[in-house]
Write a protein that holds these residues in place. Sequence first.
Motif, mmCIF file in Angstrom:
data_model
loop_
_atom_site.group_PDB
_atom_site.id
_atom_site.type_symbol
_atom_site.label_atom_id
_atom_site.label_comp_id
_atom_site.label_asym_id
_atom_site.label_seq_id
_atom_site.Cartn_x
_atom_site.Cartn_y
_atom_site.Cartn_z
ATOM 1 N N LEU A 282 0.826 -1.201 0.000
ATOM 2 C CA LEU A 282 0.000 0.000 0.000
ATOM 3 C C LEU A 282 0.860 1.250 0.000
ATOM 4 O O LEU A 282 2.032 1.230 0.404
ATOM 5 N N ALA A 283 0.258 2.360 -0.439
ATOM 6 C CA ALA A 283 0.996 3.623 -0.542
ATOM 7 C C ALA A 283 1.475 4.130 0.816
ATOM 8 O O ALA A 283 2.463 4.850 0.906
ATOM 9 N N ASN A 284 0.779 3.774 1.899
ATOM 10 C CA ASN A 284 1.180 4.242 3.233
ATOM 11 C C ASN A 284 2.291 3.407 3.843
ATOM 12 O O ASN A 284 2.678 3.613 4.998
ATOM 13 N N GLY A 285 2.800 2.427 3.066
ATOM 14 C CA GLY A 285 3.895 1.603 3.543
ATOM 15 C C GLY A 285 3.478 0.256 4.105
ATOM 16 O O GLY A 285 4.328 -0.606 4.354
ATOM 17 N N ASP A 286 2.184 0.042 4.336
ATOM 18 C CA ASP A 286 1.719 -1.236 4.867
ATOM 19 C C ASP A 286 1.874 -2.344 3.828
ATOM 20 O O ASP A 286 1.798 -2.107 2.604
ATOM 21 N N PHE A 287 2.080 -3.549 4.328
ATOM 22 C CA PHE A 287 2.118 -4.725 3.452
ATOM 23 C C PHE A 287 1.117 -5.736 3.976
ATOM 24 O O PHE A 287 1.143 -6.109 5.162
ATOM 25 N N ILE A 288 0.201 -6.182 3.115
ATOM 26 C CA ILE A 288 -0.824 -7.157 3.478
ATOM 27 C C ILE A 288 -0.435 -8.494 2.876
ATOM 28 O O ILE A 288 -0.506 -8.689 1.664
ATOM 29 N N GLY A 289 0.017 -9.406 3.722
ATOM 30 C CA GLY A 289 0.415 -10.717 3.231
ATOM 31 C C GLY A 289 -0.765 -11.508 2.732
ATOM 32 O O GLY A 289 -1.759 -11.677 3.447
#
Length: 460
Positions: A284-291
């Motif tokens: 995601l653009a906010n830096g989060d990563f959704i596995g």
Amino acid sequence: MGADVTTATEGARPLVLPKPDLHHIVVVGGGAGGLELATRLGDKLGRDTWLHKRQAAITLVDRSRTHIWKPLLHEIAAGSMEVDRHEVEYQAHAHWHGVKFRYGEMIGLDRARKLVHLKHTLDEDGREITPDRWIPYDTLVIAVGSVSNDFGVPGVKEHALMLDTPEEAERFNRRLLNACVRANTQSEPIRPEQLHVAIIGAGATGTELSAELHGTARGVVAFGLDKIDPEKDIRITLIEAAPRIVPALPPRISAATTEILTKLNVDVRVDARVTEVTASGVKLANGDFIGSELVVWAAGVKGPDVLAHLDGLEVSHSNQLLVKPTLETTVDPDIFALGDCAYLVPSGETEPIPPRAQAAHQEASHLVKQIKARLRGEPLKPFKYRDFGSLVSLGHYSTVGSLMGFVTGRKMLIEGFAAKLMYRSLYKMHETALHGYGKVTLDTISRILTRRTEPHVKLH
């Protein structure tokens, strides 16, 4: 019908020729609008009846051999619907309704010669089924629908699945089932991302899929997959770049839908822009990563690529064919467009008619009358879209939506059983337009009876 179509050759172009003294109407695309249009034209113009003689030759073209109502694709993907009980076989349906079906994909157009170019088709072994050929027309209606728009986001084509066709929906379902069986039989612990489904795009398709999957995934596990804990191992994340889900619908519908999904433990992410899809998840653009090893892309639609190269026909920024209020294309009065592939901003409005099944149904009904008028040499009337509201099905949990009040002229919120009944009635309207009341009634009873004796989820 069988004797009035011949094959000839013009130079290197194989031609499929209708009976020469009949006006030839070609409908390209057998989706909701295209199939309804071809069916009604065939019934009214394509065959001799005791009321009138045959007035036109009707040809339907599609790259698939069967039709499924597109709003049902999320149910196919989730495994809650058997495809073979709902699909319509074009060849048989066309034969019964005075229409000729041509199997193939439109890849080009010659407007000067009034020819549609169809690509050759191959079987799974690479052998040719139908040759590269051309079909002449007097009136052409393009109804090829829409495809998912990946907006150029890296990794989408490689690692995410679309839901544009029944084949793609079935592919996702197989991948989900295989993932569950794999997780149940592997010796190592289930990885956090292994049974995590990330759905990118919270329009109607993505939102409906998230709710449908919540129930069907647990249904699959219940049939003996004891190693999987559905509350811990199966997770669903719905990702939307806009400030709320189903952004095209009124805010109160978004709020009601969000509340239901939250109760189902669906992780709803809004204001979340996807920057990349990888083999193991979503960035995601906010830096989060959704596995997530199961990613579905449902973030927007555009016209199929072929529309940008149809001998000068004008397209919109989303690659849809620009049409006049009469649904004629802007540069050719012999070519019409309807459904998701048509771009029309109604008079007094600022936004185009939305790509919904109800719009395609209304446009098909309008074009039946206008094509009949065209054959009589009468002027065409403009199309007027009427928005009857929108409904979002959340599986067996609920249905929410807004309907246009006929007395007040204002939209009213509807949910629960009444909304579910209205949602199902939309599909019945489509089936009735194709088959008539009698066949739809018998088919409905048959499905209800059969459903009681089989699993409610697809297990293979």
